[in-house]
Design an enzyme around this catalytic site. Structure first.
Site, PDB file in Angstrom:
ATOM      1  N   ASP A   1       8.074   9.866   4.640  1.00  0.00           N
ATOM      2  CA  ASP A   1       6.879   9.405   3.933  1.00  0.00           C
ATOM      3  C   ASP A   1       7.137   8.425   2.802  1.00  0.00           C
ATOM      4  OD1 ASP A   1       8.091  11.000   2.046  1.00  0.00           O
ATOM      5  OD2 ASP A   1       6.793  12.727   2.431  1.00  0.00           O
TER       6      ASP A   1
ATOM      7  N   GLU B   1      10.431  13.601  11.311  1.00  0.00           N
ATOM      8  CA  GLU B   1       9.726  14.411  10.308  1.00  0.00           C
ATOM      9  C   GLU B   1       8.261  13.976  10.204  1.00  0.00           C
ATOM     10  OE1 GLU B   1      10.066  14.868   5.747  1.00  0.00           O
ATOM     11  OE2 GLU B   1      11.720  16.106   6.451  1.00  0.00           O
TER      12      GLU B   1
ATOM     13  N   GLU C   1       3.119   9.655  -1.020  1.00  0.00           N
ATOM     14  CA  GLU C   1       3.738  10.104   0.235  1.00  0.00           C
ATOM     15  C   GLU C   1       2.720  10.573   1.270  1.00  0.00           C
ATOM     16  OE1 GLU C   1       4.783  10.882  -2.831  1.00  0.00           O
ATOM     17  OE2 GLU C   1       6.782   9.988  -2.905  1.00  0.00           O
TER      18      GLU C   1
ATOM     19  N   HIS D   1      11.181  14.439  -9.884  1.00  0.00           N
ATOM     20  CA  HIS D   1      11.115  12.971  -9.817  1.00  0.00           C
ATOM     21  C   HIS D   1       9.793  12.409  -9.337  1.00  0.00           C
ATOM     22  CE1 HIS D   1      11.050  12.520  -5.440  1.00  0.00           C
ATOM     23  NE2 HIS D   1      11.801  13.597  -5.407  1.00  0.00           N
TER      24      HIS D   1
ATOM     25  N   ARG E   1       6.304  10.783  -8.555  1.00  0.00           N
ATOM     26  CA  ARG E   1       5.477   9.848  -9.323  1.00  0.00           C
ATOM     27  C   ARG E   1       4.243  10.534  -9.904  1.00  0.00           C
ATOM     28  NH1 ARG E   1       6.252   3.922  -8.456  1.00  0.00           N
ATOM     29  NH2 ARG E   1       8.215   3.826  -7.350  1.00  0.00           N
TER      30      ARG E   1
ATOM     31  N   HIS F   1      17.475  12.371 -11.804  1.00  0.00           N
ATOM     32  CA  HIS F   1      17.137  11.242 -10.917  1.00  0.00           C
ATOM     33  C   HIS F   1      17.304   9.942 -11.707  1.00  0.00           C
ATOM     34  CE1 HIS F   1      14.598   8.625  -8.417  1.00  0.00           C
ATOM     35  NE2 HIS F   1      14.559   9.576  -7.494  1.00  0.00           N
TER      36      HIS F   1
HETATM   37  C1  UD1 Z   1      11.251   7.523  -3.803  1.00  0.00           C
HETATM   38  C2  UD1 Z   1      10.135   7.826  -2.807  1.00  0.00           C
HETATM   39  C3  UD1 Z   1       9.827   9.308  -2.798  1.00  0.00           C
HETATM   40  C4  UD1 Z   1      11.080  10.130  -2.591  1.00  0.00           C
HETATM   41  C5  UD1 Z   1      12.128   9.719  -3.612  1.00  0.00           C
HETATM   42  C6  UD1 Z   1      13.411  10.445  -3.360  1.00  0.00           C
HETATM   43  C7  UD1 Z   1       8.364   6.167  -2.508  1.00  0.00           C
HETATM   44  C8  UD1 Z   1       7.110   5.615  -3.023  1.00  0.00           C
HETATM   45  N1  UD1 Z   1       8.912   7.128  -3.220  1.00  0.00           N
HETATM   46  O1  UD1 Z   1      10.737   7.835  -5.098  1.00  0.00           O
HETATM   47  O2  UD1 Z   1       8.923   9.593  -1.755  1.00  0.00           O
HETATM   48  O3  UD1 Z   1      10.759  11.486  -2.765  1.00  0.00           O
HETATM   49  O4  UD1 Z   1      12.371   8.311  -3.499  1.00  0.00           O
HETATM   50  O5  UD1 Z   1      14.244  10.421  -4.482  1.00  0.00           O
HETATM   51  O6  UD1 Z   1       8.839   5.738  -1.488  1.00  0.00           O
HETATM   52  N2  UD1 Z   1      16.622   4.069  -9.267  1.00  0.00           N
HETATM   53  C9  UD1 Z   1      17.882   3.613  -9.548  1.00  0.00           C
HETATM   54  N3  UD1 Z   1      18.878   3.874  -8.643  1.00  0.00           N
HETATM   55  C10 UD1 Z   1      18.686   4.573  -7.512  1.00  0.00           C
HETATM   56  C11 UD1 Z   1      17.393   5.060  -7.242  1.00  0.00           C
HETATM   57  C12 UD1 Z   1      16.370   4.797  -8.125  1.00  0.00           C
HETATM   58  O7  UD1 Z   1      18.110   2.989 -10.563  1.00  0.00           O
HETATM   59  O8  UD1 Z   1      19.646   4.784  -6.757  1.00  0.00           O
HETATM   60  C13 UD1 Z   1      15.514   3.795 -10.221  1.00  0.00           C
HETATM   61  C14 UD1 Z   1      15.026   2.332 -10.156  1.00  0.00           C
HETATM   62  O9  UD1 Z   1      14.707   1.903 -11.464  1.00  0.00           O
HETATM   63  C15 UD1 Z   1      13.747   2.439  -9.316  1.00  0.00           C
HETATM   64  C16 UD1 Z   1      13.230   3.799  -9.785  1.00  0.00           C
HETATM   65  O10 UD1 Z   1      14.395   4.609  -9.912  1.00  0.00           O
HETATM   66  O11 UD1 Z   1      12.857   1.407  -9.584  1.00  0.00           O
HETATM   67  C17 UD1 Z   1      12.239   4.479  -8.867  1.00  0.00           C
HETATM   68  O12 UD1 Z   1      12.683   4.469  -7.522  1.00  0.00           O
HETATM   69  P1  UD1 Z   1      11.594   4.517  -6.326  1.00  0.00           P
HETATM   70  O13 UD1 Z   1      12.304   4.500  -5.024  1.00  0.00           O
HETATM   71  O14 UD1 Z   1      10.564   3.472  -6.550  1.00  0.00           O
HETATM   72  O15 UD1 Z   1      10.875   5.895  -6.570  1.00  0.00           O
HETATM   73  P2  UD1 Z   1      11.411   7.377  -6.447  1.00  0.00           P
HETATM   74  O16 UD1 Z   1      10.740   8.192  -7.478  1.00  0.00           O
HETATM   75  O17 UD1 Z   1      12.875   7.380  -6.355  1.00  0.00           O
HETATM   76  N1  UDP Z   2      20.202  15.599  -3.511  1.00  0.00           N
HETATM   77  C1  UDP Z   2      21.501  15.139  -3.698  1.00  0.00           C
HETATM   78  N2  UDP Z   2      21.989  15.056  -4.978  1.00  0.00           N
HETATM   79  C2  UDP Z   2      21.267  15.402  -6.063  1.00  0.00           C
HETATM   80  C3  UDP Z   2      19.940  15.864  -5.867  1.00  0.00           C
HETATM   81  C4  UDP Z   2      19.434  15.940  -4.580  1.00  0.00           C
HETATM   82  O1  UDP Z   2      22.196  14.818  -2.728  1.00  0.00           O
HETATM   83  O2  UDP Z   2      21.766  15.299  -7.174  1.00  0.00           O
HETATM   84  C5  UDP Z   2      19.676  15.677  -2.143  1.00  0.00           C
HETATM   85  C6  UDP Z   2      19.116  17.017  -1.737  1.00  0.00           C
HETATM   86  O3  UDP Z   2      20.122  17.831  -1.181  1.00  0.00           O
HETATM   87  C7  UDP Z   2      18.071  16.633  -0.703  1.00  0.00           C
HETATM   88  C8  UDP Z   2      17.613  15.265  -1.138  1.00  0.00           C
HETATM   89  O4  UDP Z   2      18.589  14.786  -2.049  1.00  0.00           O
HETATM   90  O5  UDP Z   2      18.629  16.521   0.600  1.00  0.00           O
HETATM   91  C9  UDP Z   2      16.277  15.363  -1.804  1.00  0.00           C
HETATM   92  O6  UDP Z   2      15.988  14.152  -2.391  1.00  0.00           O
HETATM   93  P1  UDP Z   2      14.839  13.953  -3.445  1.00  0.00           P
HETATM   94  O7  UDP Z   2      14.525  15.221  -4.114  1.00  0.00           O
HETATM   95  O8  UDP Z   2      15.245  12.790  -4.284  1.00  0.00           O
HETATM   96  O9  UDP Z   2      13.635  13.458  -2.527  1.00  0.00           O
HETATM   97  P2  UDP Z   2      12.486  14.216  -1.701  1.00  0.00           P
HETATM   98  O10 UDP Z   2      13.128  15.217  -0.806  1.00  0.00           O
HETATM   99  O11 UDP Z   2      11.553  14.801  -2.703  1.00  0.00           O
HETATM  100  O12 UDP Z   2      11.819  13.117  -0.941  1.00  0.00           O
END
Ligand code: UD1
Ligand code: UDP
Length: 379
Positions: free
Chosen positions: A99, A121, A135, A211, A213, A244
């Site tokens: 999602d 999924e 999502e 994490h 939004r 995160h």
């Molecule tokens: C995204 C997904 C969410 C998922 C989550 C898993 C969308 C809209 N959201 O949310 O469904 O649950 O990933 O974690 O698709 N950033 C870094 N380095 C990284 C990752 C993130 O710096 O490796 C920072 C960046 O500033 C980025 C911000 O985190 O802009 C947010 O990342 P983003 O992918 O937009 O949203 P998530 O909350 O991670």
């Molecule tokens: N995860 C990881 N390292 C961490 C925290 C989470 O590898 O420090 C893994 C966790 O085991 C799971 C996935 O990340 O498989 C979940 O990701 P996240 O919570 O970011 O996203 P969501 O599942 O909510 O989309």
């Protein structure tokens, strides 16, 4: 049958973890399939960390991540970037996961190029487009244009049938996250977080992740303030929070939880280490989707920091409780699990409603059938 080219598109940590078993399975069947691995890098560091654990090397990397990116940034960059690759590679099918906005934009690009879409999924629903946001919208939009639905459970299959999807193209596979757990379970990777937990074996370790939004702002502050109170009240509790990399999360976590000697803020962990951490935890407190599947599979109770869950299987099994983000409610619920042994034991009994670790094989089998013009209608 000539070899079919399967493009797998993903961009975030959880997608990488849950698609890795499918990629590894595809690579075992090179006589039938050619894989084309495309990462958008919606996440950068957290994606690379997950890819490294499974030793996966992408064929294309769009490298789109920006600090504090908006949903429109992600959608527009993925849609345009992927198009060029689809035109060049002409895949026979595109696989997306779950999602995220990467998955939605990649599915849309595939649809525009009339490439069949397989959704791994598929079928999860809260039926509230604002929870989780975005999502729930993303997955409903993806399922509108999906050709082959790989659903993790019977409940998710029923969700799609209620929406009028053709049963012929819905396959119950189990969740690939269980395949991933099977992959990581023998990991011997060492980490200071594991040493820390081992150094205080009599503590009740709470593992917290947050994490979402829709929890940005007040709800996340409430969660962190609640947990601070709980830790202050209970000397037998230590808290581990892999923070995160979202700057919004980083800021509020460090501000509220950054200076307590029994609260440990650490960088995101490699998934094989993280699975070991879950197993050592007393309790998981999270708004994550994936953790709601992993923790029950590892026999650890989960309190879900959201108003709604799309994973009712864990609720039914009794290993999850949805508690929202109200500060007093979070304090009450965590206190209860720390002090009420009977409730704790009930929640930590071993139930895994998400599959047997063989989901990826079923997905590949069904793709094979699809190209033969058939479907097996596994269920
Ligand atoms: C995204 C997904 C969410 C998922 C989550 C898993 C969308 C809209 N959201 O949310 O469904 O649950 O990933 O974690 O698709 N950033 C870094 N380095 C990284 C990752 C993130 O710096 O490796 C920072 C960046 O500033 C980025 C911000 O985190 O802009 C947010 O990342 P983003 O992918 O937009 O949203 P998530 O909350 O991670
Ligand atoms: N995860 C990881 N390292 C961490 C925290 C989470 O590898 O420090 C893994 C966790 O085991 C799971 C996935 O990340 O498989 C979940 O990701 P996240 O919570 O970011 O996203 P969501 O599942 O909510 O989309």
């Amino acid at each position: 049958m000539e070899k079919k080219k399967i493009a797998i598109v993903f961009g975030t940590r959880p997608e990488a973890i849950k698609m890795a078993p499918v990629i590894l399975e595809l690579q075992k069947h090179q006589e039938k399939f050619e894989s084309c691995i495309i990462v958008t890098a919606q996440h950068r560091e957290m994606l690379d960390q997950a890819l490294a654990v499974f030793d996966i090397k992408p064929d294309y990397d769009l490298d789109i991540m920006r600090q504090n990116q908006t949903l429109s940034d992600i959608t527009a960059d993925v849609l345009k970037g992927i198009e060029t690759i689809f035109i060049k590679e002409k895949p026979d099918m595109v696989l997306v996961h779950g999602d995220t906005t990467t998955s939605f934009a990649a599915a849309l690009a595939a649809y525009y190029h009339q490439i069949p879409i397989g959704h791994v999924e598929a079928g999860l629903r809260t039926h509230d487009k604002n929870s989780p946001f975005p999502e729930e919208g993303n997955r409903q939009l993806i399922d509108t244009i999906t050709d082959l639905f790989f659903v993790p459970t019977e409940t998710t299959k029923q969700n799609l049938l209620k929406e009028g999807k053709d049963e012929k193209w819905i396959v119950v596979t189990g969740n690939t996250v269980i395949d991933a757990i099977h992959y990581t379970k023998d990991s011997q990777t060492k980490h200071s977080a594991l040493d820390l937990m081992d150094s205080k074996p009599n503590q009740k370790w709470i593992l917290l992740t947050s994490h979402r939004r829709e929890n940005y702002g007040e709800p996340m502050a409430n969660i962190f303030e609640a947990i601070l109170e709980v830790v202050n009240e209970h000397p037998e509790v230590d808290l581990l929070l892999p923070v995160h990399l979202s700057p919004t999360v980083q800021e509020v976590a460090r501000k509220i939880l950054g200076s307590h000697k029994r609260i440990h803020l650490i960088d995101p962990l490699e998934v094989d280490v993280f699975h070991q951490v879950i197993s050592k935890a007393y309790l998981v407190l999270t708004d994550s989707g994936g953790l709601q599947e992993e923790a029950p599979a590892l026999d650890i109770p989960v309190l879900v920091l959201r108003d709604k869950t799309e994973r009712p299987e864990g609720l039914k099994a009794g290993t999850l409780r949805v508690i929202g983000t109200d500060k007093n409610r979070v304090i009450e619920e965590v206190n209860e699990l720390i002090t009420n042994e009977e409730r704790y034991n009930k929640m930590s009994k071993a139930i895994n409603p998400y599959g047997d670790g063989l989901a990826s094989g079923r997905i590949l089998e069904e793709i094979n059938y699809y190209f033969k013009g058939k479907n097996r209608g596994l269920s």
